[in-house]
Design a protein around this motif. Sequence first.
Motif, PDB file in Angstrom:
ATOM      1  N   UNK A  95       0.834  -1.196   0.000  1.00 28.86           N
ATOM      2  CA  UNK A  95       0.000   0.000   0.000  1.00 28.86           C
ATOM      3  C   UNK A  95       0.871   1.250   0.000  1.00 28.86           C
ATOM      4  N   UNK A  96       0.528   2.167  -0.877  1.00 23.21           N
ATOM      5  CA  UNK A  96       1.294   3.408  -0.979  1.00 23.21           C
ATOM      6  C   UNK A  96       0.604   4.541  -0.233  1.00 23.21           C
ATOM      7  N   UNK A  97       1.390   5.484   0.210  1.00 18.70           N
ATOM      8  CA  UNK A  97       0.820   6.760   0.614  1.00 18.70           C
ATOM      9  C   UNK A  97       1.006   7.724  -0.555  1.00 18.70           C
ATOM     10  N   UNK A  98       0.541   8.923  -0.393  1.00 18.23           N
ATOM     11  CA  UNK A  98       0.713   9.911  -1.446  1.00 18.23           C
ATOM     12  C   UNK A  98       2.053  10.603  -1.409  1.00 18.23           C
ATOM     13  N   UNK A  99       2.964  10.145  -0.539  1.00 19.52           N
ATOM     14  CA  UNK A  99       4.247  10.812  -0.333  1.00 19.52           C
ATOM     15  C   UNK A  99       5.354  10.172  -1.159  1.00 19.52           C
ATOM     16  N   UNK A 100       6.100  10.993  -1.842  1.00 24.72           N
ATOM     17  CA  UNK A 100       7.334  10.569  -2.480  1.00 24.72           C
ATOM     18  C   UNK A 100       8.457  11.453  -1.962  1.00 24.72           C
ATOM     19  N   UNK A 101       9.439  10.826  -1.303  1.00 22.88           N
ATOM     20  CA  UNK A 101      10.566  11.561  -0.731  1.00 22.88           C
ATOM     21  C   UNK A 101      11.781  11.492  -1.653  1.00 22.88           C
ATOM     22  N   UNK A 102      12.645  12.474  -1.543  1.00 24.87           N
ATOM     23  CA  UNK A 102      13.936  12.378  -2.213  1.00 24.87           C
ATOM     24  C   UNK A 102      14.797  11.383  -1.434  1.00 24.87           C
ATOM     25  N   UNK A 103      15.314  10.372  -2.133  1.00 28.77           N
ATOM     26  CA  UNK A 103      16.197   9.410  -1.477  1.00 28.77           C
ATOM     27  C   UNK A 103      17.613   9.968  -1.492  1.00 28.77           C
ATOM     28  N   UNK A 104      18.088  10.348  -0.319  1.00 27.06           N
ATOM     29  CA  UNK A 104      19.439  10.901  -0.199  1.00 27.06           C
ATOM     30  C   UNK A 104      20.414   9.734  -0.088  1.00 27.06           C
ATOM     31  N   UNK A 105      21.352   9.596  -1.028  1.00 29.29           N
ATOM     32  CA  UNK A 105      22.241   8.429  -0.993  1.00 29.29           C
ATOM     33  C   UNK A 105      23.104   8.405   0.255  1.00 29.29           C
TER      34      UNK A 105
END
Length: 479
Positions: free
Chosen positions: A182-192
């Motif tokens: 299940x997804x939320x509506x949030x997409x974060x920047x993945x900081x390496x």
Amino acid sequence: MNKTIKSLKLILILMASFAITSCVEDDDYTIPTNLGDEENYALQELLDTATEVSFDYAKALYNSDPNGDGDNDDAIPYLVENDIYIKGYVSSSDRTGNFYKELYIQNSAENPTSAMKIILDQVSNYNQFNKGREVYIKLTDLYIGEERTGSGIYTIGGEPEFDQFGGTVTSLNFNEIAENMLRSGTTEEIVPLNLTFSEITDDHVGMFIQVDNVEFADNLNGLQYFDPSEVYDTARTLQSCTGFSYETFTLETSSFADFKAYDLPTGNGSIKAVLSKTFDASSFVLALNSVDDVDMDGARCSLLDPSDFTTVFSEDFETATNNTDLDFTGWTNFAEEGSWKWREKTFSGNGYTEFSTYNSGSPSNIAWLVTPGIDMDAQNNEFLNFKAAQHHLDSADNTLEVFVSTDFNGSDVLSATWIPVNASLPSQANEWYDFVDSGLIDLSSYTGTLYVAFKVVGSGTDTTLDGAYQIDDISIIAN
């Protein structure tokens, strides 16, 4: 008549749209609505009825060797029956075709500490589970195990399959994906997560990482990411200058990657990729989400020339008196816990020092061996090197650590500030008494008087912690 019917249909559509919009704007409706009502309701129900657990908790549910015989032929994936879930962020993307029916999630968008793999019978997952997407994995009725027995990659999947090598999870089917991912509506920047090759461990598998000061090996100039003579994957060697030698690693590219025919860059710089393993899990590999994550436009690095360096400190222990406490001039031999100290040892004409807790009688033994002070202002570009071996080592908790200090007063070990340094050290995987080269450890950033310390933690009553470590051929070179 037809116009009247069309007008009624339009009114009904508008009324339905208004009703849906009103429901979405309800203050009690806490999950973002751009995913579709069904998924939003499912996620809200999960949050209301299930318990979130950590990635490490979920991993610990799986025991790959339940009978403790050292192999995985009895591995049984764990069926989750409780109402629990994990929350994570997608670190991989199959948008370019370099991942297939799999995705990795990590427990935080920045500075992650754990990651897991999910295998699913679905392609083009980036459309639904884009990189950085916040996902909630309902673990109930799913299995935690491995996709290939002995890989060491903790994987979430479906009904297991069994063979002579044990049990492995299978890919989630369409219904399991819809029910449990299940997804939320949030997409974060993945900081390496910034690492060096030597810092990479099993704990980092599945994470999006960055390695700096890296380039493709010299003999790959003019080649592409994928070798057309290969069938599935191509391994290309990455290298990083570590003083007098290169530290190497492998980049693996799939035959389905849309960038497979791109030329490898010839400069030095950084690479951002997901840490994975080869098919047989024998070694780590990096896998690109996109070539946009490769930035190698700088000048290639140059190795140091050994002929430009001289030895400023060395100890080969050739004057050791066998089976006595080490008392070399200028050295500090200190027992923090227990009474046993580092010993002088000789074998087949070779002198070395050793610390063993075997038969010490103390439940805890901690011993320090500290070198004489080295003047770090008398030269430049100092590097430490030594050799270390182990025998009868049964646990990773029976440790050898290496530290440096510039405020040690020559006697009070515990009052000094000790800074850990990275070195290649022997482990259970090494043969007993097989000396391992530490590599060159850069000490050039230190000034004043520097001391190097070797610290061992063990036990004389716990037989899993009564192994021994040996040190030999310590040297510091500089120019």
